[in-house]
Scaffold this active site. Structure first.
Site, mmCIF file in Angstrom:
data_model
loop_
_atom_site.group_PDB
_atom_site.id
_atom_site.type_symbol
_atom_site.label_atom_id
_atom_site.label_comp_id
_atom_site.label_asym_id
_atom_site.label_seq_id
_atom_site.Cartn_x
_atom_site.Cartn_y
_atom_site.Cartn_z
ATOM 1 C CB CYS A 147 1.538 -3.742 5.432
ATOM 2 S SG CYS A 147 0.030 -4.555 5.974
ATOM 3 C CG HIS A 206 -0.274 0.016 2.541
ATOM 4 N ND1 HIS A 206 0.223 1.157 3.123
ATOM 5 C CD2 HIS A 206 -0.030 -0.985 3.428
ATOM 6 C CE1 HIS A 206 0.734 0.882 4.300
ATOM 7 N NE2 HIS A 206 0.608 -0.426 4.512
#
Length: 327
Positions: free
Chosen positions: A208, A192
């Site tokens: 992440c 992301h």
């Protein structure tokens, strides 16, 4: 060491990047049998330059800039100081398909099916205690303008630090997922964007993979759902280019303390054994290998020339014999 790196590279800026930070690093794939892409660059710092700003401009993360420029002040390099821009890479071993993430590099490689190029991007990865996963998966979903639903564990952590989080953070400048997210088959893990550029190229996430927002915007537009994703943690990469063998070394990522010299020695030999095509045909300069491993600067350095292999000699035996100077 620097002279060896620079001598092997052209310092052309135009061949690598186009219009500043809105362009990712896009490089043509090397000829069959070769593994190295890009060029090292050297610039002279301006008064306002910092490593964070230069990394952002050239598609690099903060750790990459620090490693390539030991002894240079990251926040005030000084007017006229030569700064290495480490935009030459040994491609990760294995299939050149889909996405390959190397945690030790803080870097993502994307090999599109329809083009003979590789796109490579700087990443922020999981910090200690929240390590990013290793293994094979795929992109299972893509979301524009994602909302963030902080897991209970992260809300508890923030609450303990006096920084309580809401149960949902809507899209916008305060959303830590940035403008796009790509969900992986590993439950709860994403690629992301980010609302904190400084975290790119460091261990700062809860597992992440964070990207600059202009990078994730480009990747999102190219990558289809179902794309294979291979996540590795390989600090030592061997590769071939124009008949020479190169080694690119990074600081190993280890949540159990700093790896010992013996651990690094073993990791280097294991990385070489994975490239049997290289180890069986080359005479290694193990003094140079030792320098490269000690430097951990992420710059590919030539360590070997072709040689005639003795008949009947195995790769493992050759590596074990020659590897002793590393200890």
């Amino acid at each position: 060491m620097l002279s060896r790196v620079i001598a092997a590279c052209s310092l052309s800026l135009a061949a690598l990047l186009s219009a500043g930070p809105v362009s990712a690093i896009e490089l043509p794939l090397p000829a069959p049998g070769d593994d190295i892409v890009g060029q090292v660059q050297v610039i002279k710092a301006k008064y306002e330059d910092t490593f964070a700003d230069l990394g952002e401009k050239y598609g690099l993360g903060y750790s990459e800039m620090i490693a390539a420029n030991p002894g240079v002040d990251a926040w005030l390099p000084g007017v006229g100081t030569e700064v290495i821009i480490p935009t030459r890479f040994v491609l990760p071993a294995g299939p050149r398909e889909g996405v390959v993430i190397n945690l030790a590099e803080y870097r993502l490689y994307y090999f599109p099916k329809d083009k003979s190029v590789v796109y490579t991007y700087a990443l922020g990865i999981g910090r200690e205690g929240w390590g990013s996963p290793v293994g094979s998966t795929s992109v299972i979903a893509k979301t524009k303008d994602p909302a963030w639903y902080p897991p209970a564990s992260i809300r508890a952590e923030h609450a303990a630090d006096g920084d309580p989080l809401p149960t949902v953070v809507p899209p916008g400048p305060d959303n830590p997922l940035g403008p796009y997210k790509m969900s992986l088959g590993f439950h709860g893990y994403l690629i992301h964007g980010s609302n904190k550029k400084f975290g790119i190229g460091t261990r700062t996430s809860h597992g992440c993979f964070r990207m600059y927002n202009w990078d994730v915007t480009q990747l999102f537009s190219m990558i289809p759902v179902g794309t294979k994703v291979r996540i590795i943690n390989e600090p030592y990469k061997f590769g071939r280019s124009e008949g020479k063998i190169y080694l690119e070394a990074h600081a190993p990522i280890d949540d159990n303390g700093d790896p010992s010299v013996v651990d690094k020695h073993t990791a280097v030999i294991n990385a070489l054994l994975k490239r049997e095509d290289i180890a069986s045909q080359m005479q290694m300069d193990w003094n140079v290998v030792r320098e490269v491993v000690a430097a951990e600067d992420g710059l590919p350095v030539a360590i070997a020339q072709p040689q005639q292999v003795q008949q009947g000699g195995s790769v493992a035996a050759t590596v074990d014999q020659e590897a002793m100077p590393l200890q």
